[in-house]
Enzyme design. Structure first.
Site, PDB file in Angstrom:
ATOM      1  CD1 TRP A   1     -49.434  48.675  59.248  1.00 46.68           C
ATOM      2  CD2 TRP A   1     -49.977  49.245  57.149  1.00 46.68           C
ATOM      3  NE1 TRP A   1     -50.845  49.179  59.122  1.00 46.68           N
ATOM      4  CE2 TRP A   1     -51.102  49.535  57.863  1.00 46.68           C
ATOM      5  CE3 TRP A   1     -50.142  49.429  55.443  1.00 46.68           C
ATOM      6  CZ2 TRP A   1     -52.443  50.401  57.262  1.00 46.68           C
ATOM      7  CZ3 TRP A   1     -51.468  49.907  55.211  1.00 46.68           C
ATOM      8  CH2 TRP A   1     -52.485  50.361  56.164  1.00 46.68           C
TER       9      TRP A   1
ATOM     10  CG  ASP B   1     -42.956  51.006  57.905  1.00 44.85           C
ATOM     11  OD1 ASP B   1     -42.891  52.180  58.613  1.00 44.85           O
ATOM     12  OD2 ASP B   1     -43.878  50.659  57.507  1.00 44.85           O
TER      13      ASP B   1
ATOM     14  CE  LYS C   1     -49.557  55.376  62.458  1.00 46.51           C
ATOM     15  NZ  LYS C   1     -50.903  54.660  62.299  1.00 46.51           N
TER      16      LYS C   1
END
Lengths: 354, 354
Positions: free
Chosen positions: A103, A170, A194
């Site tokens: 990511w 992030d 999440k």
């Protein structure tokens, strides 16, 4: 039916209360006789949901009015583009990134489309098995971007660097899992799926004073300032996802907040890592000091045991334990809503493998 | 409790079956013992949902393999930017738009950030009370963009122009409400929250051969080609919204498809427009030939009756009848799932006003 122990990497387990209450709201929202899915996002009842969802984030993060909270769409992947559009200067813009996984690399790729990117730390050559720490970020950069937790590789930043520019993070896969001084960041973003709710919405927390300086003609939907001006309702928000996120955060707040979640998460992580470290049949992939509280990635040291182990955890009602295809092996994702009991079931299966 | 007649402009009423089944899936998805909200989007069960949702769109539209279907995020508003990023050439790009309302104007604004826009037809100066029809679009344009239905002003395109370039249409508010030859379009997009499902996902149907020609370095999340390559799962999709959209489309397909929906929608529209035309206390805003099947916008001819009328429709269990603030008056949004019975209740209230 055997109880299911859901170690899915995301979308992932949420508090059971969130499933109950969101299902009820689909049938009858707030006793209105209407479904949550058929009401106007401009209705009093939904505006109250959005307002409270934004407010609870600030309470949980202990942030003041210099920050704004947005519930957007597009996942962290859209943030990879929005961050440079909003923060990287049009003329000779330059940003610093660490490359700590898939990511982070995705974020770097998008930023490079808009300006110069210096990768100031990378563990790519060692299969992302550690968090790079040895770098300095000066004021020549428009911002520094990092990824706090790397779901695929099971590594996590335990501290964040002091930088002489804006600090952007992030936090998709470990937000609200541990006590952090959120005021050290200028911009935080996180896909909800999440610890924050179901897939379909993305949190952005941004310090207002940093916006409006990139000199770019930003597409409206990518412009944080515009979303702030419209109180996170520039266009129709993802109503259901925002409501379910509010329920998830209310559950967190009502159960001791981040500090209590952290305590549980440490207990779960210790339980599994201690067993893996003790057990010669298993090993982790990454540097011990960088191990994630959220995603324990591990492998068998003897591949001939694979069939037996796979059958055993499946028989125990464990779901979602296969590692990401980039790394292989196993990944036990232990987000806030996963009970210690589920980790104990997994540890028992690990222990019983001979 | 009085039955509620939900005329909300969107998010709006959906089939009751969609509320029931989506609530059930949140408690237990496909008998898996897991919630729809906690499963991996890469799981077999959810991949099947995405595949079927994409397939049903092609069946309903009667389109072949030269088209691709995507379920994205960000609403039609993000499409306002994605269309020019993907279709407007970097060097001397130029597009033609009609300006038929607030959303059309929004699309024009975003396209202007990337190149030249000619507004070839506009009803702005007459408060968007008609659909401009008198224009020709030549091959000097990269594409022509139009909005099929204008929710705020209650106008709708009954036919679509023949153009010598790509034909792009925002069908957010009337998709699947009437029989159309979808193969005349090169790109269709629609926010789901009218006839397609709840808020939180956006449909894009695109002819593959038109992509990859803009010469732009497109942000990945705005790049149709990349979403197609990843089968509409470039990143985590909005799982719940896609599933609820599938349920909505299955309901449409199982109840006679678009032709049956059109028949109902014509009956509902005739019922209300006939009464308004007959009744001297009420009037519509727009040109009769351009009246929308989906959104009947009307006003009182005698404002002194307002209090009485408002009390009467509220007492009848009618919800969401206030007009958009841009126009005032009233708006009866009659999307596919609104029963004729609800329109009859409204017409009776209108008739009873003396």
């Amino acid at each position: 039916m055997t109880k299911i122990h859901n170690f899915s990497a995301g979308p992932c387990i949420l508090p059971q209360e969130v499933f109950q209450k969101s299902a009820e709201a689909i049938l009858d929202f707030n006793g209105s006789g209407l479904s949550l899915l058929e009401i106007s996002h401009r209705s009093k009842d939904f505006v109250a949901v959005m307002d409270e969802a934004r407010a609870i984030i600030k309470r949980l993060m202990n942030l003041g009015d210099d920050y704004e909270v947005l519930y957007l769409q597009g996942g962290a992947s859209l943030q990879f583009a929005m961050v440079p559009f909003n923060l990287m200067k049009l003329e000779s813009g330059k940003a610093a990134y660490t490359d700590t996984g898939t990511w982070a690399a995705g974020a770097i790729k998008e930023a490079k489309k808009l300006g110069k990117v210096d990768v100031v730390g990378s563990s790519k050559e060692e299969n992302y098995s550690f968090i790079p720490k040895d770098f300095k970020i000066g004021s020549e950069y428009d911002y520094f971007h990092c990824t706090s937790n790397n779901t695929i590789y099971g590594t996590e930043m335990k501290t964040f660097p002091k930088v002489d520019t804006l600090l952007v993070c992030d936090m998709s896969s470990d937000i609200f899992s541990r006590v952090i001084d959120f005021s050290q960041f200028d911009l935080i973003y996180a896909g909800a799926q999440k610890n924050m709710g179901p897939a379909g919405t993305t949190l952005v927390v941004v310090k207002k004073e940093i916006l409006g300086k990139s000199g770019r003609d930003i597409p409206s939907m990518l412009d944080y300032s515009l979303h702030i001006a419209k109180e996170s309702m520039y266009n129709t928000p993802p109503v259901f996802a925002v409501y379910a996120s509010l329920l998830t955060l209310q559950h967190l707040e009502n159960n001791g907040g981040i500090a209590a979640a952290e305590k549980n998460n440490i207990a779960k992580a210790e339980l599994i890592y201690n067993e893996i470290d003790r057990n010669p049949l298993f090993a982790t992939y990454c540097k011990v000091e960088d191990r994630s509280l959220m995603n324990a990635c591990f492998k068998l040291t003897d591949e001939s045991k694979k069939e037996e182990f796979d059958a055993a955890w499946k028989a125990a009602g464990i779901n979602g334990l296969n590692g990401h295809r980039s790394l292989g092996g196993y990944r036990a994702s232990m987000y806030n809503a996963l009970p210690l009991e589920s980790v104990q079931v997994l540890v028992d299966v690990i222990k019983n493998l001979k």
